[in-house]
Design a protein around this motif. Structure first.
Motif, PDB file in Angstrom:
ATOM      1  N   LEU A 146       9.408  17.728  22.525  1.00 13.36           N
ATOM      2  CA  LEU A 146       8.082  17.332  22.062  1.00 13.36           C
ATOM      3  C   LEU A 146       7.946  17.444  20.550  1.00 13.36           C
ATOM      4  O   LEU A 146       7.270  16.620  19.914  1.00 13.36           O
ATOM      5  CB  LEU A 146       7.021  18.194  22.755  1.00 13.36           C
ATOM      6  CG  LEU A 146       6.947  18.090  24.283  1.00 13.36           C
ATOM      7  CD1 LEU A 146       5.847  18.999  24.824  1.00 13.36           C
ATOM      8  CD2 LEU A 146       6.699  16.651  24.719  1.00 13.36           C
ATOM      9  N   ARG A 147       8.597  18.424  19.953  1.00 16.43           N
ATOM     10  CA  ARG A 147       8.495  18.601  18.495  1.00 16.43           C
ATOM     11  C   ARG A 147       9.141  17.451  17.734  1.00 16.43           C
ATOM     12  O   ARG A 147       8.891  17.267  16.543  1.00 16.43           O
ATOM     13  CB  ARG A 147       9.152  19.917  18.061  1.00 16.43           C
ATOM     14  CG  ARG A 147       8.393  21.158  18.493  1.00 16.43           C
ATOM     15  CD  ARG A 147       8.909  22.394  17.795  1.00 16.43           C
ATOM     16  NE  ARG A 147      10.321  22.615  18.024  1.00 16.43           N
ATOM     17  CZ  ARG A 147      11.255  22.566  17.068  1.00 16.43           C
ATOM     18  NH1 ARG A 147      10.929  22.274  15.824  1.00 16.43           N
ATOM     19  NH2 ARG A 147      12.533  22.804  17.360  1.00 16.43           N
ATOM     20  N   GLY A 197      21.006  20.141  25.041  1.00 15.57           N
ATOM     21  CA  GLY A 197      21.425  19.738  23.705  1.00 15.57           C
ATOM     22  C   GLY A 197      20.304  19.947  22.711  1.00 15.57           C
ATOM     23  O   GLY A 197      19.220  20.453  23.058  1.00 15.57           O
ATOM     24  N   PRO A 198      20.519  19.568  21.452  1.00 18.40           N
ATOM     25  CA  PRO A 198      19.477  19.704  20.433  1.00 18.40           C
ATOM     26  C   PRO A 198      18.214  18.944  20.826  1.00 18.40           C
ATOM     27  O   PRO A 198      18.289  17.885  21.464  1.00 18.40           O
ATOM     28  CB  PRO A 198      20.128  19.086  19.181  1.00 18.40           C
ATOM     29  CG  PRO A 198      21.593  19.108  19.447  1.00 18.40           C
ATOM     30  CD  PRO A 198      21.749  18.958  20.928  1.00 18.40           C
ATOM     31  N   SER A 199      17.060  19.467  20.441  1.00 17.30           N
ATOM     32  CA  SER A 199      15.792  18.860  20.833  1.00 17.30           C
ATOM     33  C   SER A 199      15.547  17.500  20.209  1.00 17.30           C
ATOM     34  O   SER A 199      14.669  16.756  20.655  1.00 17.30           O
ATOM     35  CB  SER A 199      14.631  19.799  20.464  1.00 17.30           C
ATOM     36  OG  SER A 199      14.710  21.000  21.197  1.00 17.30           O
ATOM     37  N   ASP A 200      16.315  17.166  19.162  1.00 18.21           N
ATOM     38  CA  ASP A 200      16.139  15.862  18.527  1.00 18.21           C
ATOM     39  C   ASP A 200      17.046  14.799  19.144  1.00 18.21           C
ATOM     40  O   ASP A 200      17.093  13.665  18.656  1.00 18.21           O
ATOM     41  CB  ASP A 200      16.378  15.944  17.020  1.00 18.21           C
ATOM     42  CG  ASP A 200      17.801  16.380  16.667  1.00 18.21           C
ATOM     43  OD1 ASP A 200      18.469  16.983  17.521  1.00 18.21           O
ATOM     44  OD2 ASP A 200      18.221  16.116  15.530  1.00 18.21           O
ATOM     45  N   VAL A 204      18.871  15.010  29.621  1.00 22.91           N
ATOM     46  CA  VAL A 204      18.341  14.708  30.946  1.00 22.91           C
ATOM     47  C   VAL A 204      17.053  15.486  31.178  1.00 22.91           C
ATOM     48  O   VAL A 204      17.000  16.699  30.998  1.00 22.91           O
ATOM     49  CB  VAL A 204      19.385  15.065  32.027  1.00 22.91           C
ATOM     50  CG1 VAL A 204      18.792  14.866  33.417  1.00 22.91           C
ATOM     51  CG2 VAL A 204      20.642  14.219  31.851  1.00 22.91           C
ATOM     52  N   ARG A 205      16.004  14.773  31.599  1.00 22.96           N
ATOM     53  CA  ARG A 205      14.705  15.413  31.793  1.00 22.96           C
ATOM     54  C   ARG A 205      14.252  15.391  33.260  1.00 22.96           C
ATOM     55  O   ARG A 205      13.825  16.404  33.799  1.00 22.96           O
ATOM     56  CB  ARG A 205      13.659  14.701  30.932  1.00 22.96           C
ATOM     57  CG  ARG A 205      13.921  14.780  29.430  1.00 22.96           C
ATOM     58  CD  ARG A 205      13.617  16.159  28.883  1.00 22.96           C
ATOM     59  NE  ARG A 205      12.262  16.547  29.153  1.00 22.96           N
ATOM     60  CZ  ARG A 205      11.198  16.126  28.457  1.00 22.96           C
ATOM     61  NH1 ARG A 205      11.354  15.287  27.457  1.00 22.96           N
ATOM     62  NH2 ARG A 205       9.977  16.550  28.760  1.00 22.96           N
TER      63      ARG A 205
END
Length: 220
Positions: A146-147, A197-200, A204-205
């Protein structure tokens, strides 16, 4: 004896593989069209897409027609008559196309976007699949944190081709990755989407799997 859900999942995966084999491409990064309808190879110059060599129209038959097939045959949205660059985010339409045995009213209402898929799963939790139970042929939504501008319901729809310990290998529409041509392009591509992995980056959600009651009656 195999059940209907497994057979339909396998059929959807086969269709996705056939579309990748076809080499369908989204012309966002591979071609450009001028105001007169002439087609040119696109090339990147100083980070911007520029017009390259002219391509005769007949060498690119049906440039947009496959994307329209995904929309028309998959979503049954026949009121969309034209496709142009960036005019439709068609990853959901591609998933709908490969799963077109799903009842038409469900495809129209639920399969065009990550938001609609998530809403459907909240209404009918039978389609929800835990991430550690994903199988080839499942619909898998990936997204950023989200960020970094990611949405709570995910950002992009894919079809799982196979599963590994660290993530899934996918076939997906309207994305950038390995193309049938052997080059990296936008269109129907193969990709790897990690579980973590990195948030950017896309990870898989959510995962979804149709059940018997979601398919057309004549298949049951």
């Amino acid at each position: 004896m195999r059940d209907l859900v497994s057979e339909m999942r396998d059929l959807a995966l086969l269709r996705a593989q056939e579309e990748w084999d076809r080499g369908v491409r989204d012309p966002i990064s591979s071609v450009m069209i001028d105001r007169d309808g002439k087609i040119f190879e696109a090339q990147k110059v100083d980070g911007e897409w520029a017009r390259g060599a002219f391509i005769e129209q007949e060498k690119e038959p049906g440039l947009y027609s496959r994307v329209l097939d995904y929309i028309h045959e998959g979503l049954s949205w026949d009121w969309i008559k034209l496709y142009r660059n960036h005019s439709f985010q068609w990853c959901g339409a591609f998933a709908s196309f490969v799963y077109r045995e799903v009842k038409e009213e469900l495809r129209k209402r639920n399969m065009s976007s990550t938001y609609r898929l998530r809403r459907w799963a909240k209404e009918d939790n039978s389609i929800f699949v835990p991430l550690d139970e994903i199988l080839p042929g499942d619909i898998v939504v990936v997204g950023k944190g989200l960020r970094f501008g990611g949405k709570s319901y995910g950002d992009h729809i894919t079809i799982c081709e196979s599963v590994s310990e660290d993530g899934i290998y996918t076939i997906e529409g309207n994305a950038f990755g390995d193309h049938q041509s052997g080059k990296r392009r936008e269109g129907v591509i193969r990709n790897f989407r990690p579980f973590k992995g990195p948030s950017d980056k896309y990870t898989v959600r959510f995962a979804y799997r149709m059940q018997e009651q979601h398919f057309d009656e004549e298949l049951l």
